[in-house]
Write an enzyme that holds these catalytic residues in place. Structure first.
Site, PDB file in Angstrom:
ATOM      1  N   TYR A  58      -1.227  -3.496  -6.930  1.00 20.98           N
ATOM      2  CA  TYR A  58      -1.091  -4.213  -5.652  1.00 20.98           C
ATOM      3  C   TYR A  58      -2.409  -4.256  -4.862  1.00 20.98           C
ATOM      4  CZ  TYR A  58      -0.290  -5.171  -0.803  1.00 20.98           C
ATOM      5  OH  TYR A  58      -0.420  -5.689   0.463  1.00 20.98           O
ATOM      6  N   CYS A 115       0.681  -7.534  11.655  1.00 26.45           N
ATOM      7  CA  CYS A 115       0.940  -7.665  13.097  1.00 26.45           C
ATOM      8  C   CYS A 115       0.177  -8.822  13.726  1.00 26.45           C
ATOM      9  CB  CYS A 115       0.621  -6.359  13.810  1.00 26.45           C
ATOM     10  SG  CYS A 115       1.805  -5.052  13.427  1.00 26.45           S
ATOM     11  N   SER A 122      -1.419  -3.647  10.194  1.00 31.24           N
ATOM     12  CA  SER A 122      -1.043  -4.519   9.084  1.00 31.24           C
ATOM     13  C   SER A 122       0.220  -5.319   9.417  1.00 31.24           C
ATOM     14  CB  SER A 122      -0.798  -3.666   7.840  1.00 31.24           C
ATOM     15  OG  SER A 122      -1.974  -2.925   7.545  1.00 31.24           O
ATOM     16  N   LYS A 144      -3.146 -10.518  12.733  1.00 36.07           N
ATOM     17  CA  LYS A 144      -4.580 -10.822  12.704  1.00 36.07           C
ATOM     18  C   LYS A 144      -4.856 -12.181  12.063  1.00 36.07           C
ATOM     19  CE  LYS A 144      -5.683  -7.087  10.512  1.00 36.07           C
ATOM     20  NZ  LYS A 144      -4.317  -6.566  10.491  1.00 36.07           N
ATOM     21  N   THR A 145      -4.318 -12.404  10.853  1.00 39.78           N
ATOM     22  CA  THR A 145      -4.587 -13.669  10.164  1.00 39.78           C
ATOM     23  C   THR A 145      -4.125 -14.840  11.021  1.00 39.78           C
ATOM     24  OG1 THR A 145      -4.398 -12.599   8.015  1.00 39.78           O
ATOM     25  CG2 THR A 145      -4.137 -14.985   8.055  1.00 39.78           C
ATOM     26  N   ARG A 185       0.842  -1.188   0.000  1.00 37.49           N
ATOM     27  CA  ARG A 185       0.000   0.000   0.000  1.00 37.49           C
ATOM     28  C   ARG A 185       0.885   1.249   0.000  1.00 37.49           C
ATOM     29  NH1 ARG A 185      -1.929   0.811   4.357  1.00 37.49           N
ATOM     30  NH2 ARG A 185      -1.185  -0.986   5.518  1.00 37.49           N
ATOM     31  N   ASN A 236       6.349  -8.428   2.162  1.00 39.24           N
ATOM     32  CA  ASN A 236       4.899  -8.239   2.049  1.00 39.24           C
ATOM     33  C   ASN A 236       4.307  -9.108   0.937  1.00 39.24           C
ATOM     34  OD1 ASN A 236       2.410  -7.009   2.869  1.00 39.24           O
ATOM     35  ND2 ASN A 236       2.488  -5.715   1.031  1.00 39.24           N
ATOM     36  N   SER A 237       4.976 -10.209   0.611  1.00 36.58           N
ATOM     37  CA  SER A 237       4.379 -11.131  -0.362  1.00 36.58           C
ATOM     38  C   SER A 237       3.126 -11.749   0.265  1.00 36.58           C
ATOM     39  CB  SER A 237       5.381 -12.215  -0.756  1.00 36.58           C
ATOM     40  OG  SER A 237       5.913 -12.858   0.385  1.00 36.58           O
ATOM     41  N   ARG A 238       2.166 -12.114  -0.589  1.00 41.12           N
ATOM     42  CA  ARG A 238       0.841 -12.482  -0.075  1.00 41.12           C
ATOM     43  C   ARG A 238       0.249 -13.692  -0.790  1.00 41.12           C
ATOM     44  NH1 ARG A 238      -1.711  -8.869   3.969  1.00 41.12           N
ATOM     45  NH2 ARG A 238      -0.126  -7.301   4.302  1.00 41.12           N
ATOM     46  N   HIS A 247     -10.607  -2.639  11.331  1.00 44.06           N
ATOM     47  CA  HIS A 247      -9.514  -3.493  10.836  1.00 44.06           C
ATOM     48  C   HIS A 247      -9.288  -4.608  11.859  1.00 44.06           C
ATOM     49  CE1 HIS A 247      -5.057  -3.527   9.224  1.00 44.06           C
ATOM     50  NE2 HIS A 247      -5.816  -4.391   8.565  1.00 44.06           N
ATOM     51  N   PHE A 266       1.910 -17.309  18.406  1.00 40.24           N
ATOM     52  CA  PHE A 266       1.183 -18.262  17.568  1.00 40.24           C
ATOM     53  C   PHE A 266       0.220 -19.118  18.415  1.00 40.24           C
ATOM     54  CE2 PHE A 266       5.151 -17.106  15.328  1.00 40.24           C
ATOM     55  CZ  PHE A 266       4.581 -16.517  14.216  1.00 40.24           C
ATOM     56  N   GLY A 267       0.301 -20.458  18.334  1.00 36.96           N
ATOM     57  CA  GLY A 267      -0.658 -21.315  19.044  1.00 36.96           C
ATOM     58  C   GLY A 267      -0.661 -21.087  20.545  1.00 36.96           C
ATOM     59  N   ASP A 268       0.481 -20.653  21.086  1.00 32.48           N
ATOM     60  CA  ASP A 268       0.550 -20.404  22.527  1.00 32.48           C
ATOM     61  C   ASP A 268      -0.201 -19.137  22.929  1.00 32.48           C
ATOM     62  OD1 ASP A 268       1.986 -22.673  23.412  1.00 32.48           O
ATOM     63  OD2 ASP A 268       3.801 -21.839  22.483  1.00 32.48           O
ATOM     64  N   ASN A 269      -0.593 -18.318  21.966  1.00 36.54           N
ATOM     65  CA  ASN A 269      -1.429 -17.157  22.308  1.00 36.54           C
ATOM     66  C   ASN A 269      -2.770 -17.598  22.908  1.00 36.54           C
ATOM     67  OD1 ASN A 269       0.581 -15.426  21.423  1.00 36.54           O
ATOM     68  ND2 ASN A 269      -0.257 -15.249  19.352  1.00 36.54           N
TER      69      ASN A 269
HETATM   70  P1  GTP Z   1      -2.515  -7.691   7.313  1.00 38.91           P
HETATM   71  O1  GTP Z   1      -3.044  -8.732   6.392  1.00 38.91           O
HETATM   72  O2  GTP Z   1      -1.398  -6.888   6.733  1.00 38.91           O
HETATM   73  O3  GTP Z   1      -3.583  -6.791   7.871  1.00 38.91           O
HETATM   74  O4  GTP Z   1      -1.761  -8.428   8.526  1.00 38.91           O
HETATM   75  P2  GTP Z   1      -2.167  -9.375   9.731  1.00 38.91           P
HETATM   76  O5  GTP Z   1      -2.429  -8.545  10.942  1.00 38.91           O
HETATM   77  O6  GTP Z   1      -3.233 -10.329   9.334  1.00 38.91           O
HETATM   78  O7  GTP Z   1      -0.790 -10.110  10.014  1.00 38.91           O
HETATM   79  P3  GTP Z   1      -0.393 -11.661   9.894  1.00 38.91           P
HETATM   80  O8  GTP Z   1      -1.214 -12.536  10.805  1.00 38.91           O
HETATM   81  O9  GTP Z   1      -0.376 -12.023   8.474  1.00 38.91           O
HETATM   82  O10 GTP Z   1       1.085 -11.648  10.491  1.00 38.91           O
HETATM   83  C1  GTP Z   1       2.146 -10.934   9.954  1.00 38.91           C
HETATM   84  C2  GTP Z   1       3.450 -11.487  10.404  1.00 38.91           C
HETATM   85  O11 GTP Z   1       3.516 -11.562  11.835  1.00 38.91           O
HETATM   86  C3  GTP Z   1       3.724 -12.879   9.885  1.00 38.91           C
HETATM   87  O12 GTP Z   1       5.034 -12.929   9.391  1.00 38.91           O
HETATM   88  C4  GTP Z   1       3.553 -13.750  11.096  1.00 38.91           C
HETATM   89  O13 GTP Z   1       4.367 -14.888  11.027  1.00 38.91           O
HETATM   90  C5  GTP Z   1       3.949 -12.835  12.250  1.00 38.91           C
HETATM   91  N1  GTP Z   1       3.228 -13.202  13.497  1.00 38.91           N
HETATM   92  C6  GTP Z   1       1.898 -13.398  13.624  1.00 38.91           C
HETATM   93  N2  GTP Z   1       1.567 -13.778  14.889  1.00 38.91           N
HETATM   94  C7  GTP Z   1       2.726 -13.810  15.592  1.00 38.91           C
HETATM   95  C8  GTP Z   1       3.056 -14.128  16.952  1.00 38.91           C
HETATM   96  O14 GTP Z   1       2.219 -14.460  17.780  1.00 38.91           O
HETATM   97  N3  GTP Z   1       4.375 -14.018  17.298  1.00 38.91           N
HETATM   98  C9  GTP Z   1       5.353 -13.645  16.404  1.00 38.91           C
HETATM   99  N4  GTP Z   1       6.604 -13.582  16.827  1.00 38.91           N
HETATM  100  N5  GTP Z   1       5.075 -13.369  15.101  1.00 38.91           N
HETATM  101  C10 GTP Z   1       3.787 -13.438  14.705  1.00 38.91           C
HETATM  102  C1  SPV Z   2      -3.020  -4.592   5.082  1.00 42.73           C
HETATM  103  O1  SPV Z   2      -2.059  -3.959   4.612  1.00 42.73           O
HETATM  104  O2  SPV Z   2      -3.523  -4.319   6.198  1.00 42.73           O
HETATM  105  C2  SPV Z   2      -3.603  -5.728   4.353  1.00 42.73           C
HETATM  106  C3  SPV Z   2      -3.156  -5.984   2.987  1.00 42.73           C
HETATM  107  O3  SPV Z   2      -4.456  -6.418   4.885  1.00 42.73           O
HETATM  108  S1  SPV Z   2      -3.872  -4.912   1.823  1.00 42.73           S
HETATM  109  O4  SPV Z   2      -5.106  -5.486   1.334  1.00 42.73           O
HETATM  110  O5  SPV Z   2      -2.909  -4.767   0.756  1.00 42.73           O
HETATM  111  O6  SPV Z   2      -4.136  -3.626   2.440  1.00 42.73           O
HETATM  112 MN    MN Z   3      -5.096  -5.627   6.840  1.00 39.05          MN
END
Ligand code: GTP
Ligand code: SPV
Ligand code: MN
Length: 601
Positions: free
Chosen positions: A213, A266, A264, A268-269, A73, A380-382, A242, A509-512
């Site tokens: 993008y 951080c 972003s 969420k996914t 973005r 930021n590859s997706r 968000h 990750f899973g420990d969260n």
């Molecule tokens: P957007 O799609 O950009 O909105 O991002 P998002 O908030 O969905 O982030 P996403 O879950 O894709 O995580 C982004 C990065 O953070 C990845 O490289 C993950 O591996 C890393 N990450 C996610 N959860 C954790 C965690 O609990 N600990 C650590 N150390 N890294 C994490």
């Molecule tokens: C973000 O940047 O928060 C995303 C990816 O989820 S994008 O759709 O490119 O904004």
């Molecule tokens: Mn997002």
């Protein structure tokens, strides 16, 4: 050539006007069928944009590499063009709508020469919603069409519904800004050095130019479902956020719905797809990026995920961190952009496996071998993949009215200061914590990475109006329900580092799930908390570390509230509030005064 048209007069007139301005060779009304998708994918392979992956490894899936300049973005090129500058506020780029439209109209003139103009009818959220949220994206990119087909509900069924109702819709105009004038040859990833991602909140329009993008080009996502929708939500008394939406089931079989706003890239996914490491706990996903929330008849806040697909960060996604994402993309029907290509027609990225393949084609199309000093994949590859393929998708995803939210989490990447988890005292305190949320910047937007900035409710780049008014809207929402019915608000930080060796203090990750367990126990009234100057922090023993190689002292480090760090934080919050200026709600000033008083006591 026009393949079809519509009886929705407003839509037909707009399509005709755009075609006259942009002069495409042909206009195609996107139907959304599989045959159409297959034809577009084949055309993208023929043009070199797509490489088809091995059918046995990733069925019906494609690898794309963008122009190296078009990977994220572009926040500095994103505009909220409200009539008045103060309605865009101190955090958004602003230009007068007429001025911006004049500049962009010049750019759009003839910009689709030699190309096909696609008209994509879509709906964000459910077609069966009480008020379906229609949109139409016009684009000259086939990559955008096949990506939108994954990310949103699109095509003829949506168009027919729009015609029956003669419904209003959000107009999204997109061009890659690379006309094929005088027979100029196309390139694999057409885009332009001149980029504008423009929003006109009063007229509910989006004009995007110059980028292919995701967040810049798939206009249903951030442009509509966050920026335009946040302005609609302010006007109509709901929320466009968000946020991920997670369903968590305790060993006793009780369901809890948790929403989480993290900036972003951080987490969420990853949290939405959590595979809990605690026995007896299970999770299902409702949404991973965007939540629309409205009050239900019972006075509770209900959240829906308006999207149809996942557009997730690839690096860091692997069997150990996010197995559910791996299972989702393995089913195929996915587009991978800016990851590496393996020699046997599959994809790879940093963090997928401990060991990298011996040879790859990197995201820039070059030979790559382990240890050559470069990342194989852009940070930021997706992956772009259908949400329904996720093996832990909650059945409630299909509920047009969504799920009742029990708790809201605010989180970000902070190496210091912010404890692993704490609970806020009430709604207004929670809004203060959200409004002052901060995170180190990531590769999801162009610009510096790792710089701490304030990111209110993880919405800094996505608020479609004045940020101070947005904070006020949150406070207003809190007045519309009994405190007992509002979600409780928590701050979390998976990213705190050890002061000595710089390693993560928490496995993540899973420990969260261990943190989520404490939150659920707080909701149920069974967990204790320590009252600290910043909020209610668990005692280290209150975090369940069964099966985890972590001492109570280590947990205590992750939970620590360091007075000196918080004094430094308060100075940054002062600066942030000064930046918001006149529209900052007085209740948030009061909350800051309370925090200062607690720290000084
Ligand atoms: P957007 O799609 O950009 O909105 O991002 P998002 O908030 O969905 O982030 P996403 O879950 O894709 O995580 C982004 C990065 O953070 C990845 O490289 C993950 O591996 C890393 N990450 C996610 N959860 C954790 C965690 O609990 N600990 C650590 N150390 N890294 C994490
Ligand atoms: C973000 O940047 O928060 C995303 C990816 O989820 S994008 O759709 O490119 O904004
Ligand atoms: Mn997002």
């Amino acid at each position: 050539m026009t393949t079809s048209g519509t009886t929705n007069a407003e839509l037909q007139a707009w399509v005709d006007d755009v075609a006259a301005l942009t002069t495409p060779d042909r206009v195609v009304w996107v139907t959304g069928t599989e045959e159409e998708r297959d034809e577009l994918n084949a055309a993208l392979v023929a043009s070199g944009t797509f490489v088809k992956l091995d059918e046995a490894k990733k069925p019906n899936s494609y690898w794309a590499a963008s122009d190296p300049s078009d990977v994220a973005r572009v926040e500095d090129r994103t505009f909220i063009a409200s009539e008045k500058r103060e309605d865009a506020g101190p955090t958004n780029n602003w230009m007068a709508p007429a001025e911006l439209k004049a500049i962009m109209t010049d750019l759009y003139k003839g910009c689709m020469t030699g190309r096909t103009m696609y008209v994509i009818p879509f709906v964000m959220g459910h077609l069966e919603a009480d008020v379906p949220m229609y949109g139409v994206e016009i684009t000259d990119s086939a990559y955008v069409v096949v990506s939108m087909r994954i990310m949103a509900r699109i095509g003829t069924p949506v168009l027919r519904a729009m015609e029956e109702r003669q419904a209003g819709f959000v107009k999204g105009l997109h061009s890659v800004g690379y006309p094929l004038t005088d027979g100029k040859a196309d390139v694999k990833w057409p885009c332009s050095d001149t980029k504008y991602i423009a929003h006109f909140p009063e007229t509910r329009e989006i004009w995007s130019y110059g980028s292919g993008y995701g967040g810049n080009a798939l206009l249903g996502k951030k442009c509509y479902a966050l920026r335009i929708a946040s302005a609609m939500a302010r006007d109509e008394g709901w929320m466009a956020e968000h946020m991920l939406i997670l369903k968590l089931t305790s060993p006793e079989g009780r369901d809890h719905y948790i929403a989480g706003a993290f900036p972003s890239a951080c987490g969420k996914t990853n949290l939405a797809m959590i595979d809990p490491t605690l026995a007896g706990w299970s999770a299902e996903m409702v949404g991973d990026d965007i939540a629309w929330m409205r009050f239900g008849k019972d006075g509770r806040l209900y959240a829906v995920n308006p999207e149809f697909g996942l557009f997730g960060v690839a690096p860091g996604t692997g069997d150990k961190t996010n197995p559910n994402a791996m299972r989702t993309v393995e089913k195929g029907n996915s587009i991978f952009t800016n990851v590496a290509l393996t020699d046997d027609g599959d994809v790879w990225w940093e963090g997928m496996t401990d060991e990298a393949p011996a040879h790859l084609t990197d995201w820039k199309g070059r030979d790559w071998t382990p240890g050559n000093g470069e990342l194989s994949s852009h940070p930021n590859s997706r992956f772009c993949t259908p949400a329904k393929q996720c093996p832990m998708m909650a059945p409630e995803y299909d509920e047009p009215n969504g799920v009742p939210i029990d708790a809201i989490l605010f989180g970000g990447r902070r190496k210091t200061t912010v404890p692993l988890v704490y609970e806020t005292r009430d709604w207004n305190h929670g809004v203060f914590v959200g409004a002052t949320l901060s995170s180190e910047t990531t590769a999801a937007a162009t610009g510096a990475v790792g710089v701490v900035r304030r990111d209110p409710m993880a919405m800094l780049p996505f608020i479609g109006y004045n940020a101070g008014d947005y904070m006020g809207h949150w406070l207003e929402i809190g007045k519309q329900a009994d405190a007992s019915k509002l979600p409780r608000i928590y701050q979390v930080n998976w990213f705190r580092r050890d002061k000595e060796d710089g390693s993560f203090l928490w496995p993540g990750f899973g420990d969260n799930a261990r943190v989520l367990k404490w939150i659920v126990e707080r909701l149920d009234g069974t967990a204790e908390a320590i009252d600290t100057p910043v909020g209610l922090v668990p005692a280290p023993e209150a975090i369940d570390t069964t099966g985890l190689d972590m001492s109570v002292e280590q947990v205590a480090k992750a939970l620590e509230v360091d007075a000196a760090e918080w004094q430094a934080e308060v100075a940054l919050i002062d600066e942030w509030f000064a930046k918001i200026g006149d529209t900052l709600p007085s209740q948030l000033k009061d909350e800051l005064a309370t925090l200062k008083a607690h720290l000084d006591a």
